[in-house]
Design a protein around this motif. Structure first.
Motif, short mmCIF file in Angstrom:
data_model
loop_
_atom_site.label_atom_id
_atom_site.label_comp_id
_atom_site.label_asym_id
_atom_site.label_seq_id
_atom_site.Cartn_x
_atom_site.Cartn_y
_atom_site.Cartn_z
N HIS A 141 -3.50 30.58 23.47
CA HIS A 141 -2.54 30.83 22.38
C HIS A 141 -1.67 29.61 22.12
N MET A 142 -1.25 28.95 23.23
CA MET A 142 -0.44 27.74 23.07
C MET A 142 -1.25 26.64 22.38
N ASP A 143 -2.53 26.54 22.78
CA ASP A 143 -3.38 25.54 22.11
C ASP A 143 -3.52 25.85 20.61
N GLU A 144 -3.73 27.13 20.33
CA GLU A 144 -3.87 27.51 18.91
C GLU A 144 -2.59 27.24 18.14
N VAL A 145 -1.43 27.51 18.83
CA VAL A 145 -0.15 27.25 18.16
C VAL A 145 0.02 25.77 17.89
N CYS A 146 -0.35 24.96 18.90
CA CYS A 146 -0.24 23.50 18.70
C CYS A 146 -1.16 23.02 17.59
N LEU A 147 -2.40 23.56 17.65
CA LEU A 147 -3.34 23.17 16.59
C LEU A 147 -2.84 23.61 15.21
N GLU A 148 -2.33 24.84 15.18
CA GLU A 148 -1.83 25.34 13.89
C GLU A 148 -0.65 24.50 13.41
N ARG A 149 0.23 24.11 14.37
CA ARG A 149 1.37 23.28 13.98
C ARG A 149 0.90 21.92 13.48
N GLY A 150 -0.08 21.34 14.20
CA GLY A 150 -0.62 20.06 13.74
C GLY A 150 -1.28 20.19 12.36
N GLU A 151 -2.00 21.33 12.20
CA GLU A 151 -2.65 21.55 10.89
C GLU A 151 -1.61 21.71 9.80
N GLN A 152 -0.50 22.43 10.14
CA GLN A 152 0.57 22.58 9.15
C GLN A 152 1.18 21.24 8.80
N LEU A 153 1.40 20.41 9.84
CA LEU A 153 1.96 19.08 9.56
C LEU A 153 1.00 18.25 8.71
#
Length: 520
Positions: A172-184
């Motif tokens: 979940h943390m990886d997905e959150v990080c990936l999602e945050r990077g994707e959002q950025l």
């Protein structure tokens, strides 16, 4: 006139004396004497043969008509019999089909009655169906309960499995990080796209400005070219109008010339008639003088011939008297008697000559009168021919003049129509130019409105993007605050109710006072 006239070819020939005429015999005919009878018989035979052929043809036509009518009647009767047979056969077939349909209808009615009687349910059948329905519902509820139990057991295992929970947490943390990077990245792309759009709009505005300047310059050149072309067209139209005016002036001058020519023709016709009248009078005078001169010459010639004859006789008598002086006495009486006889003969001859001359004069007068009448007739015919020719010439010329005048009038009308059409074309061209300029003005205003709309849309889009970013920022703050509050509540209430949902629902119904039978 008489010497040059050709003799007529006749069968009459003049004899040596007056009133003596011989008639030449006709040439024998090449046809036989009874050729008319033979020709008549041949025509009768041909007519009888034609009548026989006509009667035979009429009889054949009658036979053919009878045979044709008979064949037609036979054909009609045959067709009628066949049609009646087919109609009767069709009626029989239709009756058979009706009978079969009656039987099918009766069988279907009986079957429907049996089905209706069999479809009525009894009390036992209804109870059996209700028991089967209750059993089906019970099995369905049990199956749903077992499925929920399996899902909850699986959920319990997932929640109690430390390894799975840690793995899911890391994932979940990886997905959150990936999602945050994707959002950025998406935000950077959006910023870059926004900058690219702004640059594109700026480039488009610059290109539109250059295109507008080029278009305005091109339109100015085209307008100048159109003005030059319009000027040339107007000059051509002006030249054409001037040429048409010259044509109209020329037509009027030609009309005046034609009218003057018509007057000259009438004057020439009158002069010609006067000249013909004078020529006729002069010819009549010359003919009368010629006749008088001919008669005078003929009378003088006759007197000279008589005088010459008398002189010859006297000379002969004098010569005889000189040569025969001795016989004068004896023959004087004989000579006197002979002279008397000769004089009587001369008088008789003179009377005969005079009678013959009178006859000749009569013939000559008749011939002269006939020739004169012939000449008068010929002159009358020639005069009539000349008059007809002159009338025809004048009529043709008058028709030509009238046609020319009509053509001139028509040409003037056409010139007027062309002038009106040219004026209408000029007005239409002016109206089209004004409409074209108004259309260009409207297009420029519409293009200006489009540019202003694009700028306004870009500005509003930027404002909307900023508002959206601000709303997302506020939502993030709210979500963070909600998360912190939920975390505080969870930390403050560490006991977690892990009762099964079905058990929780069952306990809620027991607490509400629902009977046990209804729960089952």
């Amino acid at each position: 006139m008489l010497a040059t006239q050709k003799p007529r070819r006749t069968r009459e020939y003049a004899g040596p004396t007056p009133h003596s005429v011989a008639i030449r015999a006709k040439m024998p005919s090449k046809l036989p004497p009874d050729h008319l009878i033979l020709e008549r018989r041949r025509h009768d035979d041909a007519r009888e043969e034609a009548e026989a052929v006509t009667k035979y043809n009429a009889l054949c036509d009658l036979k053919n008509d009878w045979e044709r009518i008979t064949d037609r009647r036979i054909q009609l009767n045959t067709v009628s019999r066949k049609v009646k047979g087919l109609m009767l056969e069709q009626e029989f077939t239709l009756e058979d089909r009706r009978e079969r349909l009656r039987q099918l209808l009766a069988a279907e009615d009986a079957q429907y009655l049996e089905e209706m009687e069999a479809s009525q349910e009894t009390m036992l059948e209804r109870q059996a169906k209700m028991r089967e329905r209750a059993k089906f519902l019970k099995e369905k509820r049990e199956k749903e309960r077992l499925q929920v139990v399996a899902e909850k057991l699986d959920q319990r295992w997932r929640e109690e499995c430390e390894e799975l929970r840690s793995t899911l947490t890391r994932r979940h943390m990886d997905e959150v990080c990936l999602e945050r990077g994707e959002q950025l990245r998406i935000k950077a792309d959006m910023d870059q796209q926004s900058q690219a759009e702004e640059k594109m709009y700026a480039d488009l505005w610059h290109q539109d400005m250059l295109a507008k300047a080029a278009r305005e310059e091109r339109e100015a050149q085209e307008r100048h070219a159109r003005n030059q072309e319009t000027l040339k067209t107007l000059q051509k139209q002006k030249a054409a109008l001037e040429a048409k005016k010259q044509d109209a002036k020329r037509l009027k001058e030609e009309e005046g010339r034609l009218l003057a020519e018509e007057r000259e023709l009438r004057k020439m016709e009158e002069q010609r008639a006067q000249q013909e009248k004078l020529a006729k009078q002069q010819q009549a005078r010359e003919d009368i003088a010629t006749n008088i001169r001919l008669k005078t010459k003929r009378r003088a010639k006759e007197m000279q011939e008589e005088l010459a004859l008398d002189m010859n006789i006297l000379e002969k008598l004098l010569s005889d008297s000189r040569n025969e002086a001795m016989e004068i006495a004896q023959r004087k009486k004989e000579l006197r008697e002979e002279d008397q006889r000769y004089r009587e003969y001369l008088r008789q001859t003179a009377r005969e000559d005079e009678e013959r001359d009178r006859e000749i004069d009569k013939l000559v007068d008749a011939e002269v009168q006939r020739q004169w009448q012939k000449r008068l007739d010929e002159w009358a015919r020639q005069r009539e021919a000349r008059k007809r020719l002159m009338d025809n010439v004048l009529a043709v010329r008058r028709q030509q003049v009238e046609a020319k005048l009509a053509e001139n009038a028509k040409a003037q009308i056409e010139l007027q129509k062309e002038r009106e059409l040219m004026q209408a074309a000029m007005d239409e061209h002016k109206r089209l130019e004004e409409e074209k300029l108004a259309g260009i003005r409207r297009e420029n205003l519409a293009y200006q409105d489009d540019l202003l709309g694009q700028l306004d849309y870009t500005r509003r889009q930027h404002e909307m993007d900023k508002d959206e970013e601000h709303r997302e920022y506020l939502k993030g703050l709210e979500a963070e605050a909600e998360y912190q509050a939920k975390l505080k509540e969870a930390l403050a209430r560490p006991v977690i109710d892990k009762m099964h949902p079905m058990r929780r629902a069952h306990m809620a119904k027991r607490a509400s006072g629902v009977p046990y039978e209804d729960l089952m």
